[in-house]
Each structure stands twice: as C-alpha cells, then as structure tokens.
Scaffold this motif. Structure first.
Motif, PDB file in Angstrom:
ATOM      1  N   LEU A 131      -0.478  -0.445   1.015  1.00  9.16           N
ATOM      2  CA  LEU A 131       0.777  -0.487   1.774  1.00  9.16           C
ATOM      3  C   LEU A 131       1.968   0.009   0.962  1.00  9.16           C
ATOM      4  O   LEU A 131       3.121  -0.213   1.347  1.00  9.16           O
ATOM      5  CB  LEU A 131       1.053  -1.909   2.257  1.00  9.16           C
ATOM      6  CG  LEU A 131       0.082  -2.466   3.297  1.00  9.16           C
ATOM      7  CD1 LEU A 131       0.343  -3.950   3.518  1.00  9.16           C
ATOM      8  CD2 LEU A 131       0.194  -1.699   4.608  1.00  9.16           C
ATOM      9  N   GLU A 134       4.574   1.960   2.754  1.00 10.21           N
ATOM     10  CA  GLU A 134       5.251   1.250   3.840  1.00 10.21           C
ATOM     11  C   GLU A 134       6.083   0.071   3.334  1.00 10.21           C
ATOM     12  O   GLU A 134       6.555  -0.742   4.123  1.00 10.21           O
ATOM     13  CB  GLU A 134       4.211   0.719   4.841  1.00 10.21           C
ATOM     14  CG  GLU A 134       3.106   1.689   5.207  1.00 10.21           C
ATOM     15  CD  GLU A 134       3.606   2.932   5.915  1.00 10.21           C
ATOM     16  OE1 GLU A 134       4.703   2.853   6.526  1.00 10.21           O
ATOM     17  OE2 GLU A 134       2.926   3.963   5.879  1.00 10.21           O
ATOM     18  N   ARG A 135       6.283  -0.023   2.025  1.00  9.61           N
ATOM     19  CA  ARG A 135       6.840  -1.254   1.445  1.00  9.61           C
ATOM     20  C   ARG A 135       8.281  -1.530   1.850  1.00  9.61           C
ATOM     21  O   ARG A 135       8.719  -2.678   1.849  1.00  9.61           O
ATOM     22  CB  ARG A 135       6.727  -1.195  -0.082  1.00  9.61           C
ATOM     23  CG  ARG A 135       7.396   0.010  -0.688  1.00  9.61           C
ATOM     24  CD  ARG A 135       7.004   0.188  -2.141  1.00  9.61           C
ATOM     25  NE  ARG A 135       7.363   1.530  -2.608  1.00  9.61           N
ATOM     26  CZ  ARG A 135       7.023   2.012  -3.785  1.00  9.61           C
ATOM     27  NH1 ARG A 135       6.324   1.258  -4.620  1.00  9.61           N
ATOM     28  NH2 ARG A 135       7.375   3.222  -4.142  1.00  9.61           N
ATOM     29  N   TYR A 142       5.006  -3.044  11.406  1.00 13.20           N
ATOM     30  CA  TYR A 142       3.659  -2.683  10.953  1.00 13.20           C
ATOM     31  C   TYR A 142       2.672  -2.750  12.121  1.00 13.20           C
ATOM     32  O   TYR A 142       2.837  -3.541  13.058  1.00 13.20           O
ATOM     33  CB  TYR A 142       3.172  -3.644   9.865  1.00 13.20           C
ATOM     34  CG  TYR A 142       3.819  -3.486   8.500  1.00 13.20           C
ATOM     35  CD1 TYR A 142       4.840  -2.572   8.272  1.00 13.20           C
ATOM     36  CD2 TYR A 142       3.387  -4.266   7.434  1.00 13.20           C
ATOM     37  CE1 TYR A 142       5.421  -2.440   7.018  1.00 13.20           C
ATOM     38  CE2 TYR A 142       3.952  -4.142   6.173  1.00 13.20           C
ATOM     39  CZ  TYR A 142       4.970  -3.230   5.971  1.00 13.20           C
ATOM     40  OH  TYR A 142       5.540  -3.103   4.725  1.00 13.20           O
ATOM     41  N   MET A 146      -2.143  -3.087   9.432  1.00 13.78           N
ATOM     42  CA  MET A 146      -1.214  -3.203   8.309  1.00 13.78           C
ATOM     43  C   MET A 146      -0.760  -4.642   8.126  1.00 13.78           C
ATOM     44  O   MET A 146      -0.624  -5.126   6.989  1.00 13.78           O
ATOM     45  CB  MET A 146      -0.015  -2.277   8.524  1.00 13.78           C
ATOM     46  CG  MET A 146      -0.354  -0.797   8.421  1.00 13.78           C
ATOM     47  SD  MET A 146       0.959   0.264   9.061  1.00 13.78           S
ATOM     48  CE  MET A 146       2.315  -0.169   7.994  1.00 13.78           C
ATOM     49  N   TYR A 150      -1.055  -6.942   4.929  1.00 13.44           N
ATOM     50  CA  TYR A 150       0.138  -7.591   4.374  1.00 13.44           C
ATOM     51  C   TYR A 150      -0.114  -9.086   4.150  1.00 13.44           C
ATOM     52  O   TYR A 150       0.305  -9.654   3.138  1.00 13.44           O
ATOM     53  CB  TYR A 150       1.330  -7.398   5.310  1.00 13.44           C
ATOM     54  CG  TYR A 150       2.604  -8.007   4.779  1.00 13.44           C
ATOM     55  CD1 TYR A 150       3.361  -7.347   3.821  1.00 13.44           C
ATOM     56  CD2 TYR A 150       3.036  -9.252   5.217  1.00 13.44           C
ATOM     57  CE1 TYR A 150       4.526  -7.909   3.317  1.00 13.44           C
ATOM     58  CE2 TYR A 150       4.195  -9.828   4.724  1.00 13.44           C
ATOM     59  CZ  TYR A 150       4.938  -9.152   3.770  1.00 13.44           C
ATOM     60  OH  TYR A 150       6.087  -9.715   3.265  1.00 13.44           O
TER      61      TYR A 150
END
Length: 317
Positions: A131, A134-135, A142, A146, A150
């Motif tokens: 991820l 996408e942080r 998300y 995802m 997470y």
C-alpha cells in the motif's frame, strides 16, 4: 519488521473457559493449549469462534476459567499483553478522515513508539502490505482488498509476537485473496510471528495453519495438527493405474466386491475404502492381478480438511 526469536512458552492456554451473554452460554468450559506456530479456529456460524477471540483479547470478561497468553494470565497482565498481540478484525476499522500513513503512525505512537519511529514504522508496514503508493490517500477511499490489507498493516504496526486474524480474506476477489494469504504466510515464515486465524474458508486454514481447533455449539470438538487430521481417511488406499480405462475397470470390480469407491484426483487413480475396516494392500494387488491390471502406485489416502471437519461435526472424528 523484527526478526527476533519468539518465545518458547505456550502461546495460548485455556482452562475451563466459559463465556456467557446473559442466559446464553457461548463457550462451555474450553480446555486447550496452543504451543505456537499457526492455529486455525474452525466451526459453523454460532460455534463460538468470535467469542473466543474477544475473550482472549480481553474485550469481554469470561464468566469462569482462565486464559494465559505467552505464559501470562490475562486477568493480571492484560495491558502488557495487548502490546504483544495484533488483531485484524473481520469488520472494517480505521480512523476517519485521515490518510493511511497518518492513521497507522497514530496507532504505532499510542502503542509506545516515539513519533518519528512511529511514522517510519507506518511507512514500513504499508510497503510490506503493498500500500506504499496509496499511503497518503484517506483509508475511506480504499477498495475492499486494500482495506483488508490496511487492517493487516494496522495489526502489525507495533511488531506483535502473536497475530489474531478474524476472516482475513473476507469480501476479497480471488486475486486479492491469494495476495492476502501470501502476505500472512510471509508474516509467519519470515518474521516468526505466531498466527491464530478464525475463518470459515477451509482452504485458507489449510494454506496458513499447522494446527486446527474445531468448535461447535461452544464446545471444543477437536484439537489436532493439520497433518494428523488429514493424514489417512480411515484406512482407505489411493491406487494409481497406468490409464483411466484401467482405473475404471478396477473401480467396477472393487464395487462388486464390497469396496467403497471414489474417483481420485487424477483420471488414472481410484480411492478404495471399506466401511468396517482398513483396506489391505494385498487385497488390492490380488484384485488387480485377477483383472490383469498393473498397479503403478499404492498409498494411504489423505483426506481434505473439509472431509475431516465434516466428520468431526458429525461425531465421527
């Protein structure tokens, strides 16, 4: 992530564990020990899996009995133990309105890491779970897959010794499910973190776990290694022949002689069993010789975890 060796004391010990919700008894006097490695919790809906996880994590108070995690009694060391365990819940769980990295850094900080270390750690686990790109996005944006990864990152951010996973592949598509299982397997193999996995997906448990507990109606029906549960199907034999036609001929003749017959995993394979006793190798060879067939392989027939699970619930395990 830390590669330090994990403890040799039992990871989990239950003695006479009883959990009640009002008049309903969810767990009825569980006695069990998990030495370490990876444990799968199996059972139909309402079996008590979630109640067991909540009790172990200190989220509900048992009516009776004791729980020891990593050798420490949960009643006296709850706060200290929670710093050593990670929990990935079945339902979505995140801090609203913040990015992935900010939410994880906050969790790491309240677990005891200094602010700078917490941010570094958050970046590390997001990279590990795929991820990293996408942080900085809000977690609410998300996808389902995802968000599952997470939740795994959140369970790992404080470097626990034991990881509890409740339906870790819930809602994921086939590709996402494979990726999640690979990640969890890496946690176990590369970092030595003990796993306790509650799942209704038996292939997930077969993929991840060394040991299995089967719960039903609040009782522990079976506690054994996966290897022993699936080792032999009641003395059945898996017979491999040179061709599919030979396997069909053997199957037909065996059926007439009182064998129970199942198709094998391959076309030229057949599984023979007896309802009342073990199948002996000599009787298989005798039958094949009479038919003029050559046996290319003969070994005990393994059963799937699903077969073993059903047998336990039906009282035959």
């Amino acid at each position: 992530m830390s590669d330090s060796p994990r403890e040799s004391v039992p990871v989990l010990e239950l003695e006479g564990l009883v959990v009640r919700y009002g008049r309903f008894t969810a767990l009825q006097g569980l006695d069990a020990r998990f030495q370490g490695g990876s444990l799968g919790l199996l059972g139909p809906n309402g079996a008590g899996k979630s109640s067991l996880l909540r009790a172990i994590l200190g989220l509900i108070r048992p009516a009776r009995g004791s729980i020891r995690v990593l050798g420490r009694d949960l009643r006296r060391g709850g706060a200290a133990l929670r710093r050593r365990v990670g929990y990935m819940p079945e339902r979505d769980s995140w801090i609203g309105g913040v990015s992935g990295v900010a939410g994880l850094a906050h969790l790491a900080e309240i677990s005891g890491l200094r602010r700078d270390d917490a941010m570094i750690r958050a970046h590390d686990v997001l990279h590990f779970t795929g991820l990293a790109e996408e942080r900085y996005r809000p977690v609410a944006t998300y996808s389902v897959g995802m968000r599952q990864r997470y939740k795994l990152a959140a369970a790992l951010v404080h470097d626990p010794d034991v990881l509890f996973l409740d339906e870790p592949t819930n809602g994921m598509d086939p590709r996402g499910r494979v990726r999640m299982l690979e990640l969890v397997d890496r946690v176990r193999r590369e970092h030595g973190i003990h796993l306790i996995v509650a799942s209704h997906l038996l292939p997930d448990v077969e993929r991840l776990c060394d040991e299995v507990w089967v719960l039903d109606a609040g009782r522990l029906r079976m506690a054994d290694t996966l290897e022993r549960l699936t080792a032999e199907a009641r003395g059945a034999k898996r017979v491999r022949l040179p061709a599919a036609a030979a396997a069909r001929a053997l199957a037909e003749a065996a059926g007439r002689e009182g064998f129970e017959v199942q198709e094998g995993e391959r076309a030229a394979e057949v599984i023979l069993s007896r309802p009342d006793r073990e199948v002996e190798a000599r009787e298989v060879f005798r039958l094949a010789r009479r038919l003029g067939l050559e046996v290319h392989g003969l070994k005990p027939a393994a059963r799937s975890l699903e077969q073993a699970f059903v047998e336990v619930l039906e009282g035959d395990g």
